[in-house]
Write a protein that holds these residues in place. Sequence first.
Motif, PDB file in Angstrom:
ATOM      1  N   GLN A  15       0.810  -1.223   0.000  1.00 13.91           N
ATOM      2  CA  GLN A  15       0.000   0.000   0.000  1.00 13.91           C
ATOM      3  C   GLN A  15       0.841   1.269   0.000  1.00 13.91           C
ATOM      4  OE1 GLN A  15      -3.012  -0.224   3.092  1.00 13.91           O
ATOM      5  NE2 GLN A  15      -3.426  -2.361   2.592  1.00 13.91           N
ATOM      6  N   HIS A  16       2.031   1.226   0.599  1.00 15.22           N
ATOM      7  CA  HIS A  16       2.844   2.446   0.714  1.00 15.22           C
ATOM      8  C   HIS A  16       4.004   2.476  -0.279  1.00 15.22           C
ATOM      9  CE1 HIS A  16       0.810   3.919   4.340  1.00 15.22           C
ATOM     10  NE2 HIS A  16       0.757   2.655   4.722  1.00 15.22           N
ATOM     11  N   GLY A  17       4.266   1.352  -0.944  1.00 16.30           N
ATOM     12  CA  GLY A  17       5.335   1.343  -1.929  1.00 16.30           C
ATOM     13  C   GLY A  17       6.700   1.092  -1.324  1.00 16.30           C
ATOM     14  N   ARG A  18       7.141   1.965  -0.420  1.00 20.20           N
ATOM     15  CA  ARG A  18       8.442   1.829   0.222  1.00 20.20           C
ATOM     16  C   ARG A  18       8.361   2.413   1.627  1.00 20.20           C
ATOM     17  NH1 ARG A  18      11.309   4.190  -3.314  1.00 20.20           N
ATOM     18  NH2 ARG A  18      11.238   6.281  -2.404  1.00 20.20           N
ATOM     19  N   LEU A  19       8.872   1.653   2.592  1.00 19.45           N
ATOM     20  CA  LEU A  19       8.873   2.110   3.983  1.00 19.45           C
ATOM     21  C   LEU A  19      10.201   1.747   4.627  1.00 19.45           C
ATOM     22  CD1 LEU A  19       5.311   1.030   5.215  1.00 19.45           C
ATOM     23  CD2 LEU A  19       6.129   3.373   4.923  1.00 19.45           C
ATOM     24  N   SER A  20      10.663   2.606   5.507  1.00 17.98           N
ATOM     25  CA  SER A  20      11.898   2.324   6.245  1.00 17.98           C
ATOM     26  C   SER A  20      11.636   1.288   7.328  1.00 17.98           C
ATOM     27  CB  SER A  20      12.439   3.607   6.881  1.00 17.98           C
ATOM     28  OG  SER A  20      11.554   4.055   7.908  1.00 17.98           O
ATOM     29  N   ALA A  21      12.706   0.687   7.845  1.00 17.85           N
ATOM     30  CA  ALA A  21      12.560  -0.277   8.937  1.00 17.85           C
ATOM     31  C   ALA A  21      11.939   0.386  10.153  1.00 17.85           C
ATOM     32  CB  ALA A  21      13.922  -0.874   9.288  1.00 17.85           C
ATOM     33  N   VAL A  49      10.914  -9.017  -1.760  1.00 17.22           N
ATOM     34  CA  VAL A  49      11.124  -7.766  -1.037  1.00 17.22           C
ATOM     35  C   VAL A  49      12.601  -7.401  -1.140  1.00 17.22           C
ATOM     36  CG1 VAL A  49      11.419  -9.016   1.166  1.00 17.22           C
ATOM     37  CG2 VAL A  49      10.846  -6.584   1.197  1.00 17.22           C
ATOM     38  N   TYR A  50      12.883  -6.150  -1.389  1.00 13.77           N
ATOM     39  CA  TYR A  50      14.275  -5.727  -1.565  1.00 13.77           C
ATOM     40  C   TYR A  50      14.509  -4.414  -0.829  1.00 13.77           C
ATOM     41  CZ  TYR A  50      12.512  -2.411  -5.035  1.00 13.77           C
ATOM     42  OH  TYR A  50      11.831  -1.395  -5.661  1.00 13.77           O
ATOM     43  N   ALA A  51      15.755  -4.116  -0.579  1.00 14.64           N
ATOM     44  CA  ALA A  51      16.131  -2.894   0.146  1.00 14.64           C
ATOM     45  C   ALA A  51      16.649  -1.848  -0.826  1.00 14.64           C
ATOM     46  CB  ALA A  51      17.195  -3.218   1.190  1.00 14.64           C
ATOM     47  N   GLU A  52      16.267  -0.590  -0.590  1.00 11.80           N
ATOM     48  CA  GLU A  52      16.801   0.538  -1.346  1.00 11.80           C
ATOM     49  C   GLU A  52      17.630   1.378  -0.394  1.00 11.80           C
ATOM     50  OE1 GLU A  52      13.745   2.744  -3.225  1.00 11.80           O
ATOM     51  OE2 GLU A  52      13.310   1.208  -4.738  1.00 11.80           O
ATOM     52  N   ARG A  53      18.869   1.592  -0.732  1.00 15.73           N
ATOM     53  CA  ARG A  53      19.779   2.339   0.123  1.00 15.73           C
ATOM     54  C   ARG A  53      19.599   3.838  -0.061  1.00 15.73           C
ATOM     55  NH1 ARG A  53      20.907  -1.790   3.426  1.00 15.73           N
ATOM     56  NH2 ARG A  53      21.582  -3.624   2.235  1.00 15.73           N
ATOM     57  N   GLY A  54      20.202   4.603   0.838  1.00 22.35           N
ATOM     58  CA  GLY A  54      20.181   6.045   0.706  1.00 22.35           C
ATOM     59  C   GLY A  54      19.259   6.721   1.690  1.00 22.35           C
ATOM     60  N   ARG A  55      19.286   8.045   1.663  1.00 26.23           N
ATOM     61  CA  ARG A  55      18.535   8.869   2.613  1.00 26.23           C
ATOM     62  C   ARG A  55      17.045   8.563   2.579  1.00 26.23           C
ATOM     63  NH1 ARG A  55      18.389  15.515   2.610  1.00 26.23           N
ATOM     64  NH2 ARG A  55      16.952  15.745   4.377  1.00 26.23           N
ATOM     65  N   HIS A  56      16.488   8.341   1.414  1.00 27.74           N
ATOM     66  CA  HIS A  56      15.059   8.090   1.271  1.00 27.74           C
ATOM     67  C   HIS A  56      14.786   6.613   0.957  1.00 27.74           C
ATOM     68  CE1 HIS A  56      14.312  12.352   1.486  1.00 27.74           C
ATOM     69  NE2 HIS A  56      15.178  12.566   0.497  1.00 27.74           N
ATOM     70  N   GLY A  57      15.717   5.766   1.349  1.00 27.03           N
ATOM     71  CA  GLY A  57      15.575   4.358   1.051  1.00 27.03           C
ATOM     72  C   GLY A  57      14.622   3.653   1.998  1.00 27.03           C
ATOM     73  N   GLY A  58      14.616   2.342   1.910  1.00 21.94           N
ATOM     74  CA  GLY A  58      13.730   1.542   2.740  1.00 21.94           C
ATOM     75  C   GLY A  58      13.504   0.196   2.075  1.00 21.94           C
ATOM     76  N   PHE A  59      12.435  -0.440   2.422  1.00 23.91           N
ATOM     77  CA  PHE A  59      12.102  -1.743   1.851  1.00 23.91           C
ATOM     78  C   PHE A  59      10.905  -1.601   0.926  1.00 23.91           C
ATOM     79  CE2 PHE A  59      14.281  -2.709   5.828  1.00 23.91           C
ATOM     80  CZ  PHE A  59      15.253  -3.604   5.382  1.00 23.91           C
ATOM     81  N   ALA A  60      10.904  -2.407  -0.133  1.00 23.06           N
ATOM     82  CA  ALA A  60       9.807  -2.358  -1.102  1.00 23.06           C
ATOM     83  C   ALA A  60       9.651  -3.733  -1.731  1.00 23.06           C
ATOM     84  CB  ALA A  60      10.087  -1.302  -2.175  1.00 23.06           C
ATOM     85  N   LEU A  61       8.514  -3.923  -2.408  1.00 27.40           N
ATOM     86  CA  LEU A  61       8.240  -5.154  -3.143  1.00 27.40           C
ATOM     87  C   LEU A  61       8.462  -4.907  -4.633  1.00 27.40           C
ATOM     88  CD1 LEU A  61       4.915  -6.147  -1.360  1.00 27.40           C
ATOM     89  CD2 LEU A  61       7.111  -7.330  -1.112  1.00 27.40           C
ATOM     90  N   LEU A  62       8.828  -5.950  -5.354  1.00 28.83           N
ATOM     91  CA  LEU A  62       8.950  -5.799  -6.802  1.00 28.83           C
ATOM     92  C   LEU A  62       7.609  -5.381  -7.392  1.00 28.83           C
ATOM     93  CD1 LEU A  62      11.142  -8.866  -7.843  1.00 28.83           C
ATOM     94  CD2 LEU A  62      11.808  -6.450  -7.741  1.00 28.83           C
ATOM     95  N   PRO A  63       7.600  -4.474  -8.368  1.00 24.95           N
ATOM     96  CA  PRO A  63       6.335  -4.017  -8.974  1.00 24.95           C
ATOM     97  C   PRO A  63       5.519  -5.188  -9.503  1.00 24.95           C
ATOM     98  CG  PRO A  63       8.180  -2.658  -9.694  1.00 24.95           C
ATOM     99  CD  PRO A  63       8.777  -3.820  -8.953  1.00 24.95           C
ATOM    100  N   GLY A  64       4.207  -5.118  -9.252  1.00 23.98           N
ATOM    101  CA  GLY A  64       3.297  -6.130  -9.767  1.00 23.98           C
ATOM    102  C   GLY A  64       3.141  -7.338  -8.880  1.00 23.98           C
ATOM    103  N   PHE A  65       3.927  -7.396  -7.776  1.00 21.01           N
ATOM    104  CA  PHE A  65       3.798  -8.568  -6.904  1.00 21.01           C
ATOM    105  C   PHE A  65       2.428  -8.567  -6.249  1.00 21.01           C
ATOM    106  CE2 PHE A  65       3.932 -10.311  -2.588  1.00 21.01           C
ATOM    107  CZ  PHE A  65       4.239 -11.634  -2.885  1.00 21.01           C
ATOM    108  N   ARG A  66       1.812  -9.733  -6.231  1.00 21.81           N
ATOM    109  CA  ARG A  66       0.483  -9.863  -5.642  1.00 21.81           C
ATOM    110  C   ARG A  66       0.283 -11.305  -5.182  1.00 21.81           C
ATOM    111  NH1 ARG A  66      -3.846  -6.637  -5.492  1.00 21.81           N
ATOM    112  NH2 ARG A  66      -5.868  -7.620  -5.168  1.00 21.81           N
ATOM    113  N   THR A  67      -0.354 -11.461  -4.061  1.00 22.43           N
ATOM    114  CA  THR A  67      -0.660 -12.806  -3.562  1.00 22.43           C
ATOM    115  C   THR A  67      -1.934 -12.752  -2.744  1.00 22.43           C
ATOM    116  OG1 THR A  67       0.244 -14.726  -2.398  1.00 22.43           O
ATOM    117  CG2 THR A  67       0.678 -12.587  -1.427  1.00 22.43           C
TER     118      THR A  67
END
Length: 322
Positions: A15-21, A49-67
Amino acid sequence: MRADRLVSLVLLLRQHGRLSATALARELEVSTRTVLRDIDALSAAGVPVYAERGRHGGFALLPGFRTELTGLNHDEALALLVAGSRRGAQAFGLGSALASAMLKVVDALPEGQRDTAAGAVQRLLIDPEIDLLSRRQAAEEVPDAVVAEVRRAVFAGHRLRIHYAAVDQAPYWRTVDPIGLVTVRDQGYLLATRSGADRTYRLSRVLAAEELDEPAQRPDRVDLNRAWQERSTRFRTGGDQVAVLVRVDPARRDELAGTALAVLAEEAEADGRLRLEVTFQDSRHAEWALWQLATNAEALAPQWLRTSLRNRATTIATRYAK
């Protein structure tokens, strides 16, 4: 519990796209270390699920993932039934279940409706923790383990042992037959019978609870609204109640009436003030209620209440005279 948390984590990322820990830990009410372990568990299970580094990074799911993650468990379904009041869910120990259930409900919506709903939620704030004067709302705290045990006994129709601390009494264990749960103004109550007599217990005063295997002695069906009204009537007309004659400013009349148990008589005086005969739960309740109204109300009788209020005012005046 961990399985539910993993589902909630995936739904939050969807729902949020990317969120920090840190943000995930706050939403799930766990530590950041727990979030990182959960992320590892999801990756090991094949969730992309993958991590994006950097100041505005966080965790996100690959686009289109659904279950298929939208099935509601028992507590989540129950939370939705009491979701008309968020605090009602809190009072019955279902706050976290409600949050998890709402995530699943939003995720189940068609994509277009999901985006619309998410935007609408940002425009609504229901029951904030403080009011306009920054006064924190006094919600009662009841341990989750206690209220969960009480809930189980109520729904299963089993007898219940509670370690209860009544006002001005040492706590002790008692066995009751639970009938139902009621929440009023952020306060939760257990309606029960004990040795066949009606009893009402405040959940915040239940220190411990234990569901028993014995079936509860209670009717198969109950009208909780009627049962609550009957107990409310008995409460207002029995016990150690005190009657007070009060002169009050009309602008504060409703405040006085809302604090009192009942208004027995009312008439207008020549100066525009109102004279009311009201009842309070006990002497402490009466003194507290009249003190809140300051000079906008005057206790005319009984004399002990006038004396008590005078002594309190004198003590305050003496302290600030120095």
